[in-house]
Scaffold this active site. Structure first.
Site, mmCIF file in Angstrom:
data_model
loop_
_atom_site.group_PDB
_atom_site.id
_atom_site.type_symbol
_atom_site.label_atom_id
_atom_site.label_comp_id
_atom_site.label_asym_id
_atom_site.label_seq_id
_atom_site.Cartn_x
_atom_site.Cartn_y
_atom_site.Cartn_z
ATOM 1 N N ALA A 173 78.746 -28.209 -70.085
ATOM 2 C CA ALA A 173 78.883 -26.945 -69.333
ATOM 3 C C ALA A 173 79.617 -27.257 -68.036
ATOM 4 O O ALA A 173 79.167 -26.941 -66.935
ATOM 5 C CB ALA A 173 77.529 -26.293 -69.072
ATOM 6 N N LEU A 174 80.749 -27.901 -68.202
ATOM 7 C CA LEU A 174 81.454 -28.495 -67.059
ATOM 8 C C LEU A 174 81.982 -27.434 -66.103
ATOM 9 O O LEU A 174 82.479 -26.389 -66.512
ATOM 10 C CB LEU A 174 82.618 -29.355 -67.572
ATOM 11 C CG LEU A 174 82.222 -30.491 -68.521
ATOM 12 C CD1 LEU A 174 83.466 -31.266 -68.956
ATOM 13 C CD2 LEU A 174 81.197 -31.428 -67.887
ATOM 14 N N HIS A 196 81.835 -31.102 -61.738
ATOM 15 C CA HIS A 196 82.079 -32.228 -62.647
ATOM 16 C C HIS A 196 83.513 -32.737 -62.504
ATOM 17 O O HIS A 196 83.777 -33.934 -62.537
ATOM 18 C CB HIS A 196 81.829 -31.813 -64.104
ATOM 19 C CG HIS A 196 80.407 -31.420 -64.385
ATOM 20 N ND1 HIS A 196 80.040 -30.129 -64.661
ATOM 21 C CD2 HIS A 196 79.274 -32.152 -64.422
ATOM 22 C CE1 HIS A 196 78.739 -30.069 -64.880
ATOM 23 N NE2 HIS A 196 78.245 -31.286 -64.737
ATOM 24 N N GLY A 199 76.840 -36.884 -59.035
ATOM 25 C CA GLY A 199 76.898 -35.940 -57.920
ATOM 26 C C GLY A 199 75.752 -36.148 -56.942
ATOM 27 O O GLY A 199 74.626 -36.441 -57.339
ATOM 28 N N ARG A 228 73.231 -24.591 -64.141
ATOM 29 C CA ARG A 228 72.104 -23.652 -64.219
ATOM 30 C C ARG A 228 72.363 -22.364 -63.418
ATOM 31 O O ARG A 228 71.615 -21.409 -63.568
ATOM 32 C CB ARG A 228 70.815 -24.322 -63.750
ATOM 33 C CG ARG A 228 70.307 -25.366 -64.738
ATOM 34 C CD ARG A 228 68.906 -25.835 -64.402
ATOM 35 N NE ARG A 228 68.324 -26.624 -65.484
ATOM 36 C CZ ARG A 228 68.263 -27.954 -65.496
ATOM 37 N NH1 ARG A 228 68.738 -28.644 -64.490
ATOM 38 N NH2 ARG A 228 67.711 -28.590 -66.524
#
Ligand code: PAF
Length: 284
Positions: A36-37, A41, A152, A192
């Site tokens: 779910a880049l 990312h 991250g 999210r």
């Protein structure tokens, strides 16, 4: 658009490619993700460019880091869109194993992290989470045998756990943390965020606003305890259910009562409807 990355589903295929690159004198970076880049990312991928010639992004929604009541089945999975994003960003390889490649029948080894994994932050609310993260990251680092790996800073405690685990297990891959990418209103980018309703999304930037204002007040000399208590009240007044809002030592993650204790990081976790958000901010 650039060429799509080579997709490796098998550990052996990824290892072969890495060995060939290294034999040609090229350095390799690994960027572990759950897919779910988003731009956050891509910033990890960009950070890797200054450090390694080749980059592999791994995409694996790791079941062992989710509790039974968490969002493992709902977690967004969109491999084709992710591959298109990686092609656009320029990426050599994508490791996308299935669960049986990562956890074949008979798999039974656990990694139990200590130190920062027991800081009383995420671990208080997600009991086995860091054991799952440490387990899968140890495997990914061993599988890829990359020169360096990028994570991250948004998951600040996770980054500390991974650094500790890699040092303790003598994993030679160099670990780099990359600053958090934010939306225009300051909300930390996260896969999210897609769970937020439009109304929740409008309120979600309260977290970064309060973090930033609190960090500035502490930097200006205001008492840490008072600043944090006021920040917590503001977060709750915006409709969040607060899990924690804490001032911690930036390296050990031990509670920090004053700037005399060393560099301070403010960390927050709070729920807005069914979405749990985390973020953090350095006191400069
Ligand atoms: O931060 C994440 O996306 C995950 O926790 C990680 C590091 C890829 C391990 O599954």
């Amino acid at each position: 658009m650039s060429a799509k990355p080579i997709v490796f589903q098998k550990i052996s295929d990824m290892r072969r490619a890495v060995a060939q690159w290294r034999a040609a004198g090229e350095t390799v970076a690994l960027i572990p993700t759950m897919g779910a880049l988003h731009a956050g990312h891509v910033s990890l991928l960009e950070a890797s460019r200054g450090k390694a010639r080749r980059a592999i992004v791994s995409i694996f929604v790791n079941p062992t880091q989710f509790a039974p009541d968490e969002d493992f089945s709902a977690y967004p999975r969109r491999l084709e869109a992710d591959l298109a994003r990686l092609a656009e960003a320029g990426c050599d390889g994508c490791f996308a194993p299935d669960a049986s490649e990562m956890y074949p029948a008979g798999f039974s080894t656990k990694v139990i992290p200590g130190g920062p994994a027991l800081a009383g932050l995420e671990d208080r609310f997600r009991t086995d989470h860091f054991a799952g993260v440490a387990q899968v990251v140890a495997k990914l680092l061993n599988q890829a045998q990359a020169d360096c790996a990028f994570f991250g800073e948004k998951d600040f405690q996770q980054l500390a756990v991974i650094r500790r685990m890699a040092a303790d297990l003598d994993i030679p891959t160099k670990i780099f943390g990359v600053p958090t990418m934010r939306e225009a209103d300051g909300l930390a980018m996260s896969s999210r965020n897609a769970y937020l309703s439009p109304e929740e999304r409008a309120r979600a930037a309260t977290l970064s606003r309060v973090l930033r204002a609190s960090a500035e007040k502490i930097a200006a000399g205001a008492p840490v305890g008072e600043v944090m208590a006021q920040g917590a009240r503001e977060i709750e007044a915006a409709g969040f259910a607060l899990d924690y809002f804490e001032a911690r030592h930036a390296e050990s993650l031990a509670p920090a009562a004053s700037r005399a204790d060393g560099a301070i990081r403010l960390l927050v976790a709070a729920r807005l409807g069914r979405t749990r958000l985390i973020d953090n901010w350095a006191v400069k």
